[in-house]
Design an enzyme around this catalytic site. Structure first.
Site, PDB file in Angstrom:
ATOM      1  N   ARG A 177      -6.656  13.998  -8.599  1.00 31.77           N
ATOM      2  CA  ARG A 177      -8.119  13.993  -8.664  1.00 31.77           C
ATOM      3  C   ARG A 177      -8.708  15.188  -7.925  1.00 31.77           C
ATOM      4  O   ARG A 177      -9.821  15.621  -8.233  1.00 31.77           O
ATOM      5  CB  ARG A 177      -8.657  12.662  -8.114  1.00 31.77           C
ATOM      6  N   ASP A 186      -1.181  11.889  -1.611  1.00 33.38           N
ATOM      7  CA  ASP A 186      -0.599  11.536  -2.904  1.00 33.38           C
ATOM      8  C   ASP A 186      -1.671  11.299  -3.968  1.00 33.38           C
ATOM      9  O   ASP A 186      -1.360  11.155  -5.136  1.00 33.38           O
ATOM     10  CB  ASP A 186       0.289  10.289  -2.747  1.00 33.38           C
ATOM     11  N   ASP A 197       4.327  15.085 -13.986  1.00 30.94           N
ATOM     12  CA  ASP A 197       2.955  14.933 -13.499  1.00 30.94           C
ATOM     13  C   ASP A 197       2.026  16.069 -13.964  1.00 30.94           C
ATOM     14  O   ASP A 197       0.856  16.107 -13.593  1.00 30.94           O
ATOM     15  CB  ASP A 197       2.950  14.813 -11.972  1.00 30.94           C
ATOM     16  N   LYS A 227       6.228  10.112  -1.360  1.00 28.53           N
ATOM     17  CA  LYS A 227       6.603   9.017  -2.258  1.00 28.53           C
ATOM     18  C   LYS A 227       8.029   8.555  -1.943  1.00 28.53           C
ATOM     19  O   LYS A 227       8.868   9.377  -1.583  1.00 28.53           O
ATOM     20  CB  LYS A 227       6.609   9.510  -3.718  1.00 28.53           C
ATOM     21  N   GLU A 287      -3.528  13.480  -5.225  1.00 33.11           N
ATOM     22  CA  GLU A 287      -3.772  14.917  -5.356  1.00 33.11           C
ATOM     23  C   GLU A 287      -4.338  15.320  -6.713  1.00 33.11           C
ATOM     24  O   GLU A 287      -5.044  16.319  -6.828  1.00 33.11           O
ATOM     25  CB  GLU A 287      -2.458  15.677  -5.107  1.00 33.11           C
TER      26      GLU A 287
END
Ligand code: BES
Ligand code: MN
Ligand code: ZN
Length: 513
Positions: free
Chosen positions: A354, A350, A291, A280, A352
């Site tokens: 799911r 990114d 997160d 990112k 990740e």
């Protein structure tokens, strides 16, 4: 940090309370906004005589409308020396109005030892007097929340004590207890979310979950790295592979007697999302200690179920990993084995969340026989673009479940908006080398939130399922209303209201219908 404010129901009147700040509700509606001057047992004329001017004149003078949270302040001697008097707008006295008013009062009362207000008086106005007390307490406590690691506390300290005058009935006490439980569960989750990732690695979060479980009478089970390998949690392991702080999975069980249903909650627990090798940019990365909001929300919810008397059996699953950037990290193009036996081609490291969610959902389907699955995740920037920071994205193929969650969100001031799982978009997740790809190939401009939802749906085994993407409302950029800057723990109260609703028709029992 736990909420410092304490709320106490007290008998008596606003006039004889020992508070250094006294809030008088101003109700909207009728010909003119009205100050509910009476306070339990005080004649309006008596209060009028002690104010600098009659209440109605003050309302006119300050041009008050009774809008929820509206405030005018002035000093007055109500009988035992000078105190600060706050005229507090409470709208029509509906729970949402009272939540806003409670938050505004707590913010206005910062730096004070004791504030007194009355909500029992609103019973004739609002149909649910108990709902009013619950929401007022919830709002006041949430607004008192703060998280700071500064060596010196900046700004005024939270209000120490809020006296609820005239709210000393048994019914009011239990409503107050519910409001407190909702706020304290939220604060617990916010603390976890706001903790920096230097401290908050997967083992730390799993340990915190164990402590919370012990305190709340839940059964807890933690998978360490070895056990994740043994049991085939290939996606959680793959996401965690880049970090030298290995992943975990946590399972928490709440089991009341004769449960009305069994619900599994899954919360995304990425303790830091660097993006992995699909790195990112810093502007996006700097917020990514949050997160694991989904996991924090699920933990907060689990901690409060017993206290709220939920009659639903609930299993909480927290797949926890750090998405790090290193030589051992998952690579774009890698193919990984999910818990359910299928293979996933990782085209963007990114995406990740799911992946770890897929393993937890797969475990729930294979092992837990739930009546419904609900997952919570800060999953996509696309959900934030679509709905902003005020509304969560709700995806579900089950109309009854979606409606029940949306209603609980409305009642909680945590609105969610149902989004479509457009079937055509499923094709984008086709992989040439594996069962499934973790992202579509459309790049920017593709329907990111729906694609993520469709990806998760693959792992739900056809069970009733709902997905809450809280990437937008999961963080607040300012101290405002019930929110404080940082993690909001959005959907904690929504889920608790849903899981502790009174009638099975209104609660999760109706979910499978
Ligand atoms: N954790 C992020 C989503 C996110 C974005 C949460 C903004 C909170 C605020 C997630 O893991 C992510 O990186 N999603 C990607 C998916 C993409 C690679 C398909 C995104 O949304 O850009
Ligand atoms: Mn990511
Ligand atoms: Zn993420």
């Amino acid at each position: 940090m736990p909420i410092a404010t304490e709320i106490r129901p007290v008998p008596g009147t606003l006039i004889d309370s020992a508070a250094d700040l006294v809030a008088i509700p101003v109700v909207r509606g009728g010909a003119a906004p009205t100050a509910l001057a009476a306070g339990a047992g005080v004649e309006p004329a008596e209060l009028d005589a002690r104010l600098p001017a009659p209440a109605a004149a003050l309302v006119a003078h300050y041009e008050l409308t009774g809008k929820p949270g509206e405030i005018a302040q002035f000093p007055a001697d109500l009988g035992s020396g000078l105190v600060r008097v706050v005229l507090l707008g409470v709208g029509e006295g509906a729970p949402a109005d009272l939540r806003t008013a409670g938050a505004a009062l707590a913010r206005a009362a910062k730096g004070h030892g004791t504030a007194a207000s009355t909500v029992a008086l609103l019973e004739p106005v609002a149909d649910g007097g108990a709902g009013a007390v619950e929401a007022f307490a919830e709002g006041a406590l949430l607004a008192s929340y703060r998280f700071s690691l500064a060596s010196e506390q900046k700004g005024a300290a939270p209000l120490e004590t809020l006296l609820l005058v005239g709210a000393d009935s048994a019914e009011a006490a239990s409503a107050l207890g519910r409001g407190e439980a909702l706020a304290r569960a939220t604060a617990l989750a916010r603390d976890l979310i706001n903790t920096p990732s230097s401290e908050k690695d997967p083992a730390w979060l799993a340990a915190r979950a164990g402590v919370v479980a012990a305190e709340s009478g839940l059964h807890a089970e933690v998978w360490d790295e070895d056990r994740l390998v043994r049991d085939g949690f290939g996606a959680i392991l793959a996401v965690g592979a880049g970090s030298d702080r290995p992943p975990r999975m946590v399972r928490l069980d709440y089991r009341p007697q004769n449960p009305a249903a069994h619900i599994v909650l899954v919360g995304k627990g990425i303790t830091f999302d660097s993006g992995g090798l699909s790195l990112k940019p810093n502007d996006n990365m700097k917020l990514m200690k949050t997160d694991m909001s989904g996991a924090a929300v699920v933990l907060g919810v689990m901690s409060a179920l017993a206290g709220l008397g939920s009659r639903v059996a609930v299993t909480g699953l927290l797949p926890v990993a750090e998405n790090a950037f290193s030589g051992s990290a998952l690579r774009p193009g890698d193919v990984i084995p999910a818990y359910d036996g299928r293979t996933i081609e990782v085209l963007n490291t990114d995406a990740e969340g799911r992946l770890v969610m897929a393993d937890a959902l797969g475990y729930a389907v294979a092992r837990l026989e739930p009546d419904a699955l609900v997952d919570v995740a800060t999953l996509t920037g696309a959900a934030k673009v679509a709905l902003g920071t005020g509304t969560g994205a709700l995806f579900s193929g089950d109309d009854a479940l979606a409606a029940a969650l949306a209603e609980a969100g409305e009642a909680s001031g945590e609105p969610v908006w149902r989004m479509p799982l457009t079937e055509e978009y499923r094709d984008a997740l086709q992989s040439r080398v594996a069962d499934l790809a973790n992202v579509g190939d459309g790049g920017y401009g593709s329907p990111g939130a729906a694609e993520a939802g469709l990806f998760l749906r693959e792992f739900t085994g056809g069970l009733p399922w709902a997905h809450l993407d809280i990437a937008g409302p999961g963080r607040s950029v300012s101290d405002e209303g019930v929110l404080s800057k940082g993690g909001t723990a959005f959907s904690t109260r929504l889920l608790l209201r849903w899981l502790s609703a009174d009638g099975p028709a209104a609660g999760p029992g109706g979910a499978s219908g």
